[in-house]
Design a protein around this motif. Structure first.
Motif, PDB file in Angstrom:
ATOM      1  N   UNK A  47     -13.756  -4.866   0.764  1.00 47.99           N
ATOM      2  CA  UNK A  47     -15.071  -4.081   0.570  1.00 47.99           C
ATOM      3  C   UNK A  47     -14.629  -2.865  -0.408  1.00 47.99           C
ATOM      4  N   UNK A  48     -13.121  -2.595  -0.504  1.00 48.92           N
ATOM      5  CA  UNK A  48     -12.829  -1.621  -1.428  1.00 48.92           C
ATOM      6  C   UNK A  48     -13.062  -2.128  -2.893  1.00 48.92           C
ATOM      7  N   UNK A  49     -12.492  -3.542  -3.034  1.00 48.07           N
ATOM      8  CA  UNK A  49     -12.610  -4.071  -4.289  1.00 48.07           C
ATOM      9  C   UNK A  49     -14.128  -4.076  -4.949  1.00 48.07           C
ATOM     10  N   UNK A  50     -15.132  -4.403  -4.068  1.00 48.73           N
ATOM     11  CA  UNK A  50     -16.310  -4.396  -4.450  1.00 48.73           C
ATOM     12  C   UNK A  50     -16.809  -3.269  -4.937  1.00 48.73           C
ATOM     13  N   UNK A  51     -16.376  -1.887  -4.342  1.00 51.33           N
ATOM     14  CA  UNK A  51     -16.773  -0.679  -4.755  1.00 51.33           C
ATOM     15  C   UNK A  51     -15.842   0.073  -6.205  1.00 51.33           C
ATOM     16  N   UNK A  52     -15.066  -0.901  -6.625  1.00 51.02           N
ATOM     17  CA  UNK A  52     -14.043  -0.319  -7.578  1.00 51.02           C
ATOM     18  C   UNK A  52     -14.445  -1.051  -8.850  1.00 51.02           C
ATOM     19  N   UNK A  53     -14.249  -0.571  -9.924  1.00 51.63           N
ATOM     20  CA  UNK A  53     -14.397  -1.261 -11.115  1.00 51.63           C
ATOM     21  C   UNK A  53     -13.555  -2.601 -11.272  1.00 51.63           C
ATOM     22  N   UNK A  54     -13.952  -3.778 -11.710  1.00 49.96           N
ATOM     23  CA  UNK A  54     -12.999  -4.943 -11.848  1.00 49.96           C
ATOM     24  C   UNK A  54     -11.726  -4.825 -12.325  1.00 49.96           C
ATOM     25  N   UNK A  55     -11.527  -3.845 -13.549  1.00 59.20           N
ATOM     26  CA  UNK A  55     -10.296  -3.864 -14.040  1.00 59.20           C
ATOM     27  C   UNK A  55      -9.294  -2.926 -13.221  1.00 59.20           C
ATOM     28  N   UNK A  56      -9.718  -2.474 -12.092  1.00 55.88           N
ATOM     29  CA  UNK A  56      -9.159  -1.412 -11.119  1.00 55.88           C
ATOM     30  C   UNK A  56      -8.257  -2.377 -10.288  1.00 55.88           C
ATOM     31  N   UNK A  57      -6.798  -2.266 -10.532  1.00 57.22           N
ATOM     32  CA  UNK A  57      -5.827  -3.003  -9.547  1.00 57.22           C
ATOM     33  C   UNK A  57      -5.683  -2.139  -8.192  1.00 57.22           C
ATOM     34  N   UNK A  58      -5.306  -2.887  -7.356  1.00 56.17           N
ATOM     35  CA  UNK A  58      -5.127  -2.216  -5.975  1.00 56.17           C
ATOM     36  C   UNK A  58      -3.521  -2.611  -5.799  1.00 56.17           C
ATOM     37  N   UNK A  59      -2.657  -1.367  -5.258  1.00 55.37           N
ATOM     38  CA  UNK A  59      -1.318  -1.850  -4.718  1.00 55.37           C
ATOM     39  C   UNK A  59      -0.999  -1.094  -3.439  1.00 55.37           C
ATOM     40  N   UNK A  60      -0.300  -2.030  -2.774  1.00 55.10           N
ATOM     41  CA  UNK A  60      -0.060  -1.564  -1.647  1.00 55.10           C
ATOM     42  C   UNK A  60       1.297  -0.709  -1.383  1.00 55.10           C
ATOM     43  N   UNK A  61       1.351   0.510  -0.698  1.00 56.28           N
ATOM     44  CA  UNK A  61       2.570   1.315  -0.327  1.00 56.28           C
ATOM     45  C   UNK A  61       3.100   0.635   0.709  1.00 56.28           C
ATOM     46  N   UNK A  62       4.127   0.043   0.610  1.00 59.68           N
ATOM     47  CA  UNK A  62       4.964  -0.607   1.795  1.00 59.68           C
ATOM     48  C   UNK A  62       5.145   0.239   2.926  1.00 59.68           C
ATOM     49  N   UNK A  63       5.628   1.565   2.623  1.00 65.97           N
ATOM     50  CA  UNK A  63       6.169   2.287   3.594  1.00 65.97           C
ATOM     51  C   UNK A  63       5.152   2.638   4.532  1.00 65.97           C
ATOM     52  N   UNK A  64       3.790   2.479   4.441  1.00 70.38           N
ATOM     53  CA  UNK A  64       2.620   2.838   5.255  1.00 70.38           C
ATOM     54  C   UNK A  64       2.811   1.926   6.597  1.00 70.38           C
ATOM     55  N   UNK A  65       3.149   0.463   6.287  1.00 68.64           N
ATOM     56  CA  UNK A  65       3.480  -0.394   7.302  1.00 68.64           C
ATOM     57  C   UNK A  65       4.279  -1.557   6.812  1.00 68.64           C
ATOM     58  N   UNK A  66       5.574  -1.478   7.245  1.00 68.83           N
ATOM     59  CA  UNK A  66       6.635  -2.665   6.523  1.00 68.83           C
ATOM     60  C   UNK A  66       6.494  -3.804   7.418  1.00 68.83           C
ATOM     61  N   UNK A  67       5.524  -4.169   8.595  1.00 71.68           N
ATOM     62  CA  UNK A  67       5.973  -5.191   9.332  1.00 71.68           C
ATOM     63  C   UNK A  67       5.904  -6.579   8.408  1.00 71.68           C
ATOM     64  N   UNK A  68       7.083  -7.430   8.489  1.00 69.27           N
ATOM     65  CA  UNK A  68       7.009  -8.516   7.520  1.00 69.27           C
ATOM     66  C   UNK A  68       5.856  -9.509   7.766  1.00 69.27           C
ATOM     67  N   UNK A  69       5.086  -9.748   8.984  1.00 72.99           N
ATOM     68  CA  UNK A  69       3.951 -10.591   8.917  1.00 72.99           C
ATOM     69  C   UNK A  69       2.766 -10.075   8.168  1.00 72.99           C
ATOM     70  N   UNK A  70       2.578  -8.689   8.608  1.00 75.42           N
ATOM     71  CA  UNK A  70       1.582  -8.070   7.759  1.00 75.42           C
ATOM     72  C   UNK A  70       1.795  -7.987   6.225  1.00 75.42           C
ATOM     73  N   UNK A  71       3.075  -7.816   5.677  1.00 69.95           N
ATOM     74  CA  UNK A  71       3.279  -7.797   4.486  1.00 69.95           C
ATOM     75  C   UNK A  71       2.805  -9.171   3.869  1.00 69.95           C
ATOM     76  N   UNK A  72       3.289 -10.311   4.441  1.00 67.25           N
ATOM     77  CA  UNK A  72       2.761 -11.654   4.177  1.00 67.25           C
ATOM     78  C   UNK A  72       1.177 -11.932   3.920  1.00 67.25           C
ATOM     79  N   UNK A  73       0.532 -11.098   4.833  1.00 69.07           N
ATOM     80  CA  UNK A  73      -0.827 -11.258   4.879  1.00 69.07           C
ATOM     81  C   UNK A  73      -1.407 -10.326   3.667  1.00 69.07           C
ATOM     82  N   UNK A  74      -0.904  -8.981   3.519  1.00 69.22           N
ATOM     83  CA  UNK A  74      -1.734  -8.114   2.675  1.00 69.22           C
ATOM     84  C   UNK A  74      -1.165  -8.503   1.171  1.00 69.22           C
TER      85      UNK A  74
END
Ligand SMILES: *Cc1c(COP(=O)(O)O)cnc(C)c1O
Length: 412
Positions: A55-82
């Motif tokens: 949903x976030x991607x749909x609302x941002x311009x295509x050229x805009x990249x999304x980075x994830x700040x790992x410190x918000x949640x570093x659970x390994x399986x969640x990192x795999x998913x995200x």
């Protein structure tokens, strides 16, 4: 999905409720807790994370990249998913970098920011060939020396401490004197120096604040950020490849807060893109987000151990508390303590409700998960759910305090 209503918190609409029981990943929370074999447990719903990012991607311009700040949640399986859903990942320590390397994430997508990077952390970053957002000239000097020794060209971006801040933020991390980044007025000279150094120059990282629910303030900060980056780019030793404009997108935790209208931010970014392209034709633009991507997908679940009425006030004493979820107790940077959305997870919408305080087993009055909130009448054995707990939960809590068991984590 069911709309879960609270007395004055924003409703929660991304989970299901059946027979008064909260469902996560299509399973009742009571079954999930039985599977895990213990409470407390943090449960994260991967479908909610996916939907949020799509949903976030749909609302941002295509050229805009999304980075994830790992410190918000570093659970390994969640990192795999995200990691399959975002473009880049930002770490704040060599420990977080190690988690990403174990997950097999491509170094080209990873950057490292944070003040006080130790020499061994800089060496790890260099060997992993990730981008280091330098926050001091010392970090640059160490990287160059290590790079010479190891025969590896350091990938360097500059974290800039701008002269402005993201107003109305939960946490201000730019503007004025800061331990973060290099003051913007010193950046041109540093860029000139870089022209003679054996590095790969990546670009700029400008982060102004966190947990912001004011769309106007976010747009203003982004405008100022782009203007500053364009001025600095004139001095760059080689074309800017990446402009990380920070994030700061907040989530509603407390009474009377509402979800951000990201569409407005997307439109504003679309307006800024021509300016970015003109000043930095080779640059990708990235937003760096933690809680906005994962907070709402997580629920902290603990069990009522005792129910006590003290001089007329109801206390639900649980096996969870401040030691597992510092933020929900109000002790992770809040100025005035406020309640997270909390309810009795196996008795949602019961006709019998009361005002109760949910506390933990610690010997301190700070150990409070909900203060005088209206919820279903609960008894020992019932489950309490704290919503908006997917970010800054387990890893941001003093797990060792009082030596109780640690909370489990489950991705469903
Ligand atoms: C903590 C942090 C983030 C993530 O902040 P959120 O409020 O979780 O989005 C992003 N970038 C930097 C540099 C940070 O320190």
């Amino acid at each position: 999905m069911t709309t879960i209503r609270f007395q004055s918190h924003a409703p929660i609409t991304h989970f299901e409720v059946r027979d008064q029981c909260l469902y996560l990943g299509s399973q009742p929370v009571t079954d999930l807790v039985a599977q895990v074999g213990q409470t407390p447990v943090y449960i994260y719903d991967r479908a909610v994370i996916t939907k949020r990012i799509v949903s976030l991607r749909k609302q941002l311009p295509d050229a805009c990249r999304i980075h994830y700040a790992v410190k918000a949640n570093p659970m390994p399986q969640l990192l795999d998913h995200i990691s399959n859903l975002v473009d880049g990942l930002d770490v704040a320590s060599a420990g977080e970098l190690d988690l990403l390397m174990r997950a097999g994430i491509d170094a080209g997508r990873v950057s490292f920011a944070g003040p006080g990077k130790r020499n061994d952390e800089l060496a790890d970053a260099l060997r992993a060939r990730i981008t280091v957002n330098i926050e001091s000239e010392r970090e640059l000097d160490v990287l160059i020396q290590l790079g010479r020794q190891e025969g590896i060209k350091p990938r360097v971006a500059i974290r800039v401490n701008p002269p402005f801040q993201l107003r109305a933020s939960g946490m201000k991390m730019g503007g004025g004197p800061q331990q973060f980044g290099i003051d913007s007025e010193n950046v041109p000279a540093l860029l000139d120096r870089m022209k003679h150094l054996d590095i790969e120059f990546i670009g700029f990282h400008i982060f102004t604040g966190s947990q912001n629910l004011n769309v106007r303030a976010i747009c203003e900060a982004q405008e100022l950020t782009v203007k500053l980056a364009a001025e600095l780019a004139v001095h760059a030793p080689s074309p800017v490849q990446l402009l990380n404009i920070g994030g700061g997108l907040g989530v509603p935790y407390f009474d009377d807060e509402a979800d951000l209208d990201v569409g407005v931010i997307g439109k504003n970014l679309a307006k800024l893109l021509p300016q970015i392209n003109a000043a930095m034709p080779n640059a990708s633009v990235a937003l760096e987000l933690g809680r906005y991507l994962v907070a709402e997908a997580g629920v902290y679940v603990c069990r009522v151990i005792d129910r006590k009425i003290s001089r007329g006030k109801v206390f639900l004493i649980t096996d969870g508390g401040l030691h597992h979820h510092l933020a929900a107790s109000g002790n992770f940077g809040q100025v005035i303590r406020k309640n997270y959305p909390v309810l009795v997870a196996n008795k949602i919408g019961s006709k019998q409700s009361e005002k109760a305080s949910v506390v933990g087993p610690l010997c301190t009055p700070l150990d409070l998960l909900a203060d005088n909130m209206r919820m279903s009448v609960a008894a020992p054995g019932d489950l309490i759910a704290v919503f908006q707990s997917g970010a800054y939960g387990r890893s941001a809590s003093p797990l060792g305090f009082l030596s109780h068991p640690h909370p489990a984590e489950l991705l469903v």
